[in-house]
Design a protein around this motif. Structure first.
Motif, PDB file in Angstrom:
ATOM      1  N   ALA A 263       4.385  -3.415 -11.152  1.00 56.17           N
ATOM      2  CA  ALA A 263       3.633  -3.184 -12.224  1.00 56.17           C
ATOM      3  C   ALA A 263       2.735  -2.586 -12.624  1.00 56.17           C
ATOM      4  O   ALA A 263       2.092  -1.652 -13.369  1.00 56.17           O
ATOM      5  N   ALA A 264       1.988  -1.953 -11.086  1.00 54.73           N
ATOM      6  CA  ALA A 264       1.518  -0.421 -10.786  1.00 54.73           C
ATOM      7  C   ALA A 264       2.221   0.330 -11.518  1.00 54.73           C
ATOM      8  O   ALA A 264       1.626   1.859 -11.826  1.00 54.73           O
ATOM      9  N   TYR A 265       3.482   0.712 -11.167  1.00 53.35           N
ATOM     10  CA  TYR A 265       4.294   2.469 -11.749  1.00 53.35           C
ATOM     11  C   TYR A 265       3.612   2.229 -13.188  1.00 53.35           C
ATOM     12  O   TYR A 265       3.497   2.641 -13.686  1.00 53.35           O
ATOM     13  N   ASN A 266       4.332   1.140 -14.053  1.00 55.47           N
ATOM     14  CA  ASN A 266       4.858   0.865 -15.141  1.00 55.47           C
ATOM     15  C   ASN A 266       2.874   1.224 -15.675  1.00 55.47           C
ATOM     16  O   ASN A 266       2.942   1.939 -16.384  1.00 55.47           O
TER      17      ASN A 266
ATOM     18  N   PRO B 218      -8.243   9.060 -12.152  1.00 48.73           N
ATOM     19  CA  PRO B 218      -7.577   7.387 -10.758  1.00 48.73           C
ATOM     20  C   PRO B 218      -6.506   6.539 -11.190  1.00 48.73           C
ATOM     21  O   PRO B 218      -5.372   6.168 -10.122  1.00 48.73           O
ATOM     22  N   ALA B 219      -6.705   6.260 -12.838  1.00 43.78           N
ATOM     23  CA  ALA B 219      -5.705   5.178 -12.802  1.00 43.78           C
ATOM     24  C   ALA B 219      -4.278   5.742 -13.108  1.00 43.78           C
ATOM     25  O   ALA B 219      -3.141   5.604 -12.851  1.00 43.78           O
ATOM     26  N   SER B 220      -4.290   7.031 -12.444  1.00 49.30           N
ATOM     27  CA  SER B 220      -2.681   7.564 -12.702  1.00 49.30           C
ATOM     28  C   SER B 220      -2.256   8.184 -11.353  1.00 49.30           C
ATOM     29  O   SER B 220      -1.044   8.437 -10.603  1.00 49.30           O
ATOM     30  N   THR B 221      -2.921   7.264 -10.355  1.00 53.26           N
ATOM     31  CA  THR B 221      -2.128   7.401  -8.873  1.00 53.26           C
ATOM     32  C   THR B 221      -2.404   6.104  -8.433  1.00 53.26           C
ATOM     33  O   THR B 221      -1.548   6.159  -7.189  1.00 53.26           O
ATOM     34  N   GLU B 222      -2.152   5.071  -8.962  1.00 53.26           N
ATOM     35  CA  GLU B 222      -2.151   3.616  -8.158  1.00 53.26           C
ATOM     36  C   GLU B 222      -2.590   2.609  -9.768  1.00 53.26           C
ATOM     37  O   GLU B 222      -3.624   2.596 -10.099  1.00 53.26           O
TER      38      GLU B 222
ATOM     39  N   GLY C  44      10.614  -0.554  -3.370  1.00 57.16           N
ATOM     40  CA  GLY C  44      10.497  -1.930  -3.111  1.00 57.16           C
ATOM     41  C   GLY C  44       8.461  -2.198  -3.956  1.00 57.16           C
ATOM     42  O   GLY C  44       8.643  -2.074  -4.970  1.00 57.16           O
ATOM     43  N   ARG C  45       8.271  -2.467  -3.075  1.00 58.79           N
ATOM     44  CA  ARG C  45       6.528  -2.756  -2.865  1.00 58.79           C
ATOM     45  C   ARG C  45       5.413  -1.572  -2.676  1.00 58.79           C
ATOM     46  O   ARG C  45       4.472  -1.904  -2.693  1.00 58.79           O
ATOM     47  N   THR C  46       5.790  -0.598  -2.615  1.00 59.07           N
ATOM     48  CA  THR C  46       5.129   1.559  -2.904  1.00 59.07           C
ATOM     49  C   THR C  46       5.343   2.060  -3.783  1.00 59.07           C
ATOM     50  O   THR C  46       6.297   1.771  -4.909  1.00 59.07           O
ATOM     51  N   VAL C  47       4.443   2.186  -4.310  1.00 58.02           N
ATOM     52  CA  VAL C  47       4.693   3.505  -5.184  1.00 58.02           C
ATOM     53  C   VAL C  47       4.248   4.923  -4.977  1.00 58.02           C
ATOM     54  O   VAL C  47       3.303   4.935  -3.937  1.00 58.02           O
ATOM     55  N   SER C  48       4.758   6.247  -4.742  1.00 58.09           N
ATOM     56  CA  SER C  48       4.089   7.538  -5.035  1.00 58.09           C
ATOM     57  C   SER C  48       4.057   8.249  -6.066  1.00 58.09           C
ATOM     58  O   SER C  48       5.044   7.899  -6.323  1.00 58.09           O
TER      59      SER C  48
END
Length: 219
Positions: free
Chosen positions: A118-121, A79-83, A186-190
């Motif tokens: 931060a989420a992306y990193n 799960p930590a690899s998706t968000e 921006g504020r979105t991670v895919s």
């Protein structure tokens, strides 16, 4: 066929023990600093890849099924690899050929660009270590790709690919390919997360998917 069996167990849409729940569009309360900056979600289903696009990018596989709700395949790296943390909104869509190939796109939105970064990193760090699962005793694991995708829209799109391959003492076992593409905009991670027997979706095909996914995501 040890890896093949493992892939099926970890990715079937009905396997409650290893699957993650994904709703059509989920709005969650944002926690921590920056919560006051959260605005109405800009997420929509049109920002997700379709099974038709996946099929065009990887025609060698008979991609045929699109899953928009219920249980989606769990990812190879967990799960930590998706968000990241403090998700404001999320959505996901899964794809399969109903045999041994599975994929999904997970899109998460955050209160502000700093939280998204931060989420992306965090996702990238998880993917580089990938301690969520272990290869079978007959297999070894390595990263075969860790690079930025050129020409992808967004702040940054990176591909990381894990490869599980049989050791010399078990040459008859199947290998497994697990490519990921992570986009920050921006504020979105895919996150694109695919898993299948063999080396997985070829790099040029997966890059095409990554570019298409990045182009559809809004900030």
């Amino acid at each position: 066929m040890k890896v093949a069996r493992s892939i099926r167990r970890g990715a079937v849409a009905t396997g409650a023990a290893t699957a993650t729940l994904a709703v059509g569009l989920s709005l969650l309360a944002t926690q921590g600093a920056g919560a006051a900056t959260t605005t109405a979600t800009a997420l929509s289903r049109s920002q997700l890849l379709t099974v038709g696009q996946v099929k065009q990018a990887d025609a060698r596989r008979a991609w045929s099924t699109q899953v928009d709700k219920g249980l989606l395949p769990s990812t190879y790296c967990g799960p930590a690899s998706t968000e990241g943390k403090h998700v404001a909104a999320r959505m996901a869509r899964g794809f399969t050929d109903e045999m041994d190939a599975y994929g999904a796109q997970y899109v998460s939105q955050y209160a502000n660009p700093a939280s998204a970064r931060a989420a992306y990193n965090s996702v990238i760090a998880t993917l580089k270590t990938c301690t969520y699962s272990k290869p079978a005793p007959t297999h070894a694991r390595k990263i075969t790709e860790n690079r930025v995708v050129k020409g992808a829209s967004g702040d940054l799109t990176q591909v990381i690919r894990w490869y599980d391959y049989p050791k010399p003492n078990d040459p008859g076992s199947e290998a497994g390919g697990f490519p990921y593409a992570v986009t920050l905009k921006g504020r979105t991670v895919s996150v694109l997360a695919f898993r299948e027997m063999g080396p997985g979706v070829p790099a040029p095909n997966f890059d095409k998917l990554a570019r298409q996914a990045a182009a559809k995501v809004t900030s």
